[in-house]
Design a protein around this motif. Structure first.
Motif, PDB file in Angstrom:
ATOM      1  N   GLY A 157      -5.473   3.832   1.420  1.00 29.53           N
ATOM      2  CA  GLY A 157      -6.434   4.922   1.336  1.00 29.53           C
ATOM      3  C   GLY A 157      -6.372   5.655   0.020  1.00 29.53           C
ATOM      4  N   GLU A 158      -7.137   6.701  -0.084  1.00 26.62           N
ATOM      5  CA  GLU A 158      -7.240   7.495  -1.293  1.00 26.62           C
ATOM      6  C   GLU A 158      -5.884   8.078  -1.650  1.00 26.62           C
ATOM      7  OE1 GLU A 158      -9.598   7.999  -4.300  1.00 26.62           O
ATOM      8  OE2 GLU A 158     -10.406   7.285  -2.392  1.00 26.62           O
ATOM      9  N   GLY A 159      -5.504   7.914  -2.918  1.00 21.45           N
ATOM     10  CA  GLY A 159      -4.221   8.434  -3.364  1.00 21.45           C
ATOM     11  C   GLY A 159      -3.051   7.532  -3.033  1.00 21.45           C
ATOM     12  N   LYS A 160      -3.302   6.431  -2.345  1.00 21.64           N
ATOM     13  CA  LYS A 160      -2.249   5.479  -2.017  1.00 21.64           C
ATOM     14  C   LYS A 160      -2.703   4.096  -2.487  1.00 21.64           C
ATOM     15  CE  LYS A 160      -2.414   6.571   2.409  1.00 21.64           C
ATOM     16  NZ  LYS A 160      -2.075   6.597   3.855  1.00 21.64           N
ATOM     17  N   GLY A 161      -1.916   3.096  -2.185  1.00 17.57           N
ATOM     18  CA  GLY A 161      -2.374   1.748  -2.435  1.00 17.57           C
ATOM     19  C   GLY A 161      -3.470   1.390  -1.444  1.00 17.57           C
ATOM     20  N   ARG A 162      -4.192   0.317  -1.738  1.00 12.98           N
ATOM     21  CA  ARG A 162      -5.281  -0.080  -0.847  1.00 12.98           C
ATOM     22  C   ARG A 162      -5.663  -1.524  -1.126  1.00 12.98           C
ATOM     23  NH1 ARG A 162     -10.039   0.000  -3.851  1.00 12.98           N
ATOM     24  NH2 ARG A 162      -9.849   1.087  -5.851  1.00 12.98           N
ATOM     25  N   LEU A 163      -6.437  -2.083  -0.214  1.00 10.98           N
ATOM     26  CA  LEU A 163      -7.012  -3.410  -0.404  1.00 10.98           C
ATOM     27  C   LEU A 163      -8.334  -3.244  -1.145  1.00 10.98           C
ATOM     28  CD1 LEU A 163      -6.837  -6.477   0.207  1.00 10.98           C
ATOM     29  CD2 LEU A 163      -8.132  -6.009   2.302  1.00 10.98           C
ATOM     30  N   ALA A 164      -8.375  -3.704  -2.383  1.00  8.96           N
ATOM     31  CA  ALA A 164      -9.583  -3.547  -3.193  1.00  8.96           C
ATOM     32  C   ALA A 164     -10.657  -4.560  -2.813  1.00  8.96           C
ATOM     33  CB  ALA A 164      -9.241  -3.679  -4.673  1.00  8.96           C
ATOM     34  N   PHE A 168       0.826  -1.203   0.000  1.00  9.36           N
ATOM     35  CA  PHE A 168       0.000   0.000   0.000  1.00  9.36           C
ATOM     36  C   PHE A 168       0.865   1.260   0.000  1.00  9.36           C
ATOM     37  CE2 PHE A 168      -3.057  -2.902   2.509  1.00  9.36           C
ATOM     38  CZ  PHE A 168      -3.418  -3.554   1.345  1.00  9.36           C
ATOM     39  N   GLU A 169       1.970   1.228   0.708  1.00  6.26           N
ATOM     40  CA  GLU A 169       2.855   2.393   0.706  1.00  6.26           C
ATOM     41  C   GLU A 169       3.517   2.585  -0.662  1.00  6.26           C
ATOM     42  OE1 GLU A 169       4.109   2.958   5.380  1.00  6.26           O
ATOM     43  OE2 GLU A 169       5.499   1.891   4.058  1.00  6.26           O
ATOM     44  N   ALA A 170       3.617   1.509  -1.440  1.00  6.69           N
ATOM     45  CA  ALA A 170       4.167   1.612  -2.792  1.00  6.69           C
ATOM     46  C   ALA A 170       3.093   1.968  -3.826  1.00  6.69           C
ATOM     47  CB  ALA A 170       4.834   0.297  -3.183  1.00  6.69           C
ATOM     48  N   GLY A 171       1.853   2.145  -3.358  1.00  8.16           N
ATOM     49  CA  GLY A 171       0.778   2.550  -4.255  1.00  8.16           C
ATOM     50  C   GLY A 171       0.063   1.418  -4.950  1.00  8.16           C
ATOM     51  N   CYS A 172       0.263   0.176  -4.503  1.00  6.71           N
ATOM     52  CA  CYS A 172      -0.333  -0.988  -5.178  1.00  6.71           C
ATOM     53  C   CYS A 172      -1.775  -1.208  -4.727  1.00  6.71           C
ATOM     54  CB  CYS A 172       0.480  -2.241  -4.896  1.00  6.71           C
ATOM     55  SG  CYS A 172       2.170  -2.189  -5.530  1.00  6.71           S
TER      56      CYS A 172
END
Length: 428
Positions: free
Chosen positions: A204-211, A168-172
């Motif tokens: 969260g928004e603008g970052k990676g997240r669990l879809a 998530f910190e890498a935007g995935c």
């Protein structure tokens, strides 16, 4: 082992609905056969076999509950009321539909039998399509609870959370796809809790997240999105029934008739390798533009990025507005590399993570039984390897079904039919 008829992947439900609407249509359900292939070559004890047999019989006890139907109506609106009526009446009939044979091939040092499984599923396509995922989950859990038991759950929660944090910190944008080869139901539950905790803290928004998760039961349990569209067997079946020329395009057309909203419009590209798929994809730019993206499941994912971008541009689509769903053997490091490569190429992407999450364990001399499974620091040591196995559609109405992957070792089906189809598509 199986806690619900929904303890399976979303794409099984979406394909079952498509079969009922587009193939059966009030007529005969095509007769199919599925076969189990143990790519890893592991041998099984008779005790493991007995556990598998019992769990397979127990599938016959599962049925959709009223609560599950209500949840599906709200959270899977692409499933019609008619289909949910069908699913309420659906029952596994393992005594009629599944054959599990144990063939002894060796003995260990203690004289214990070791053998292979010969598993075949037969029946109507709609009636048997749901077996694949739970059967594979059953085999894996049986093996790791009755045979290979030198492992435990210690640290699995924190391990999953750490993996989610890195992604998530890498935007995935990531979905959990690990049901088929999970170590156990408990293992997948722990991993889901860890990923959800990571999402709450780092996504969260603008970052990676669990879809979401492909497992519909866990999606309901944790109130997250069920994720899934098409598997190879849809294209395999359509091609065997209607002919191979243009079969990827016909499979897409039938899919759009089932899901006209485009909610499930992620195309799977490698059923007969990517070349025939992209030929069909670019042949109809209007159709190609209606689809949200493509799923990459074999071959080089890095090479695929440029192929997909070129295809999007050839049909007049903006690659940044489309997505590639990567789902082939991903771990954290590979996912992050693919995210960077996709960003550099200007193509959208997301990730389906599976076995390296739900079956990432190490060997331990003295397994620890915990009051709360998964607590503690992640373990290190020699990997306790997951099984490498598949269950694939083998025949439909006496026609062989084949898959010709971009990874040659993953080709499955009748050898002569594979040769004929390769020749037809110029893949020799």
């Amino acid at each position: 082992m199986l806690h619900s008829v929904l303890d399976s992947d979303q794409y099984k439900l979406s394909m079952q609905q498509a079969i009922l609407q587009q193939i059966v249509k009030g007529g005969e359900d095509p007769l199919v056969a599925y076969r189990f292939t143990n790519r890893g070559g592991n041998l099984f004890t008779r005790a493991t076999y007995e556990v598998v047999l019992q769990a397979v019989q127990d599938l016959g006890k599962l049925a959709l509950t009223k609560e599950e139907r209500v949840w599906l109506e709200k959270n899977a609106p692409f499933l019609t009321a008619d289909y949910l009526d069908y699913l309420e009446t659906f029952r596994y009939k393992p005594e009629e539909q599944v054959s599990v044979q144990y063939v002894v091939v060796d003995k260990d040092a203690q004289g214990q039998e070791l053998g292979r499984f010969e598993i075949e599923i037969k029946g109507g396509w709609a009636a048997t399509i749901l077996y694949e995922v739970p059967l594979m989950a059953i085999i894996s859990e049986a093996y790791f609870t009755a045979q290979e038991t030198n492992w435990d759950y210690v640290g699995q929660y924190e391990l999953a959370k750490a993996k989610g944090k890195a992604l998530f910190e890498a935007g995935c944008v990531t979905s959990e796809f690990g049901t088929r080869r999970r170590r156990s139901y408990e293992a997948q539950d722990i991993i889901m809790r860890g990923l959800i905790a990571a999402n709450e803290e780092f996504g969260g928004e603008g970052k990676g997240r669990l879809a979401g998760t492909s497992n519909v039961h866990f999606a309901q349990k944790y109130n997250i999105a069920p994720i899934g569209t098409i598997a190879h067997e849809w294209i395999m079946g359509v091609a065997a029934l209607t002919g191979y020329e243009g079969s990827n395009g016909r499979a897409m057309d039938l899919w759009e008739k089932t899901y006209p909203s485009g909610a499930l419009s992620i195309a799977l590209t490698d059923t007969f390798s990517t070349k025939p798929f992209f030929d069909d994809f670019i042949s109809d730019p209007a159709r190609a533009n209606r689809w949200k993206g493509l799923r990459q499941d074999s071959g080089s994912p890095f090479k695929f990025i440029s192929l997909a971008k070129e295809a999007f541009e050839r049909v007049g689509a903006d690659p940044k507005q489309k997505i590639i769903v990567f789902s082939d053997g991903l771990d954290v490091a590979k996912s992050i590399e693919l995210k960077k490569a996709s960003d550099e190429a200007g193509v959208g992407c997301s990730f389906g993570v599976g076995t390296t999450f739900t079956n990432d364990f190490v060997k331990v001399e003295q397994p620890v039984k915990q009051d709360v499974p998964g607590e503690g620091e992640p373990r290190t040591g020699e990997p306790s390897k997951a099984l490498n196995m598949v269950i694939k559609l083998y025949r439909i109405n006496n026609e062989f079904c084949v898959k010709i992957s971009d990874e040659l070792t993953k080709n499955t089906g009748d050898e002569e039919t594979v040769r004929v189809v390769k020749h037809r598509f110029g893949l020799e």
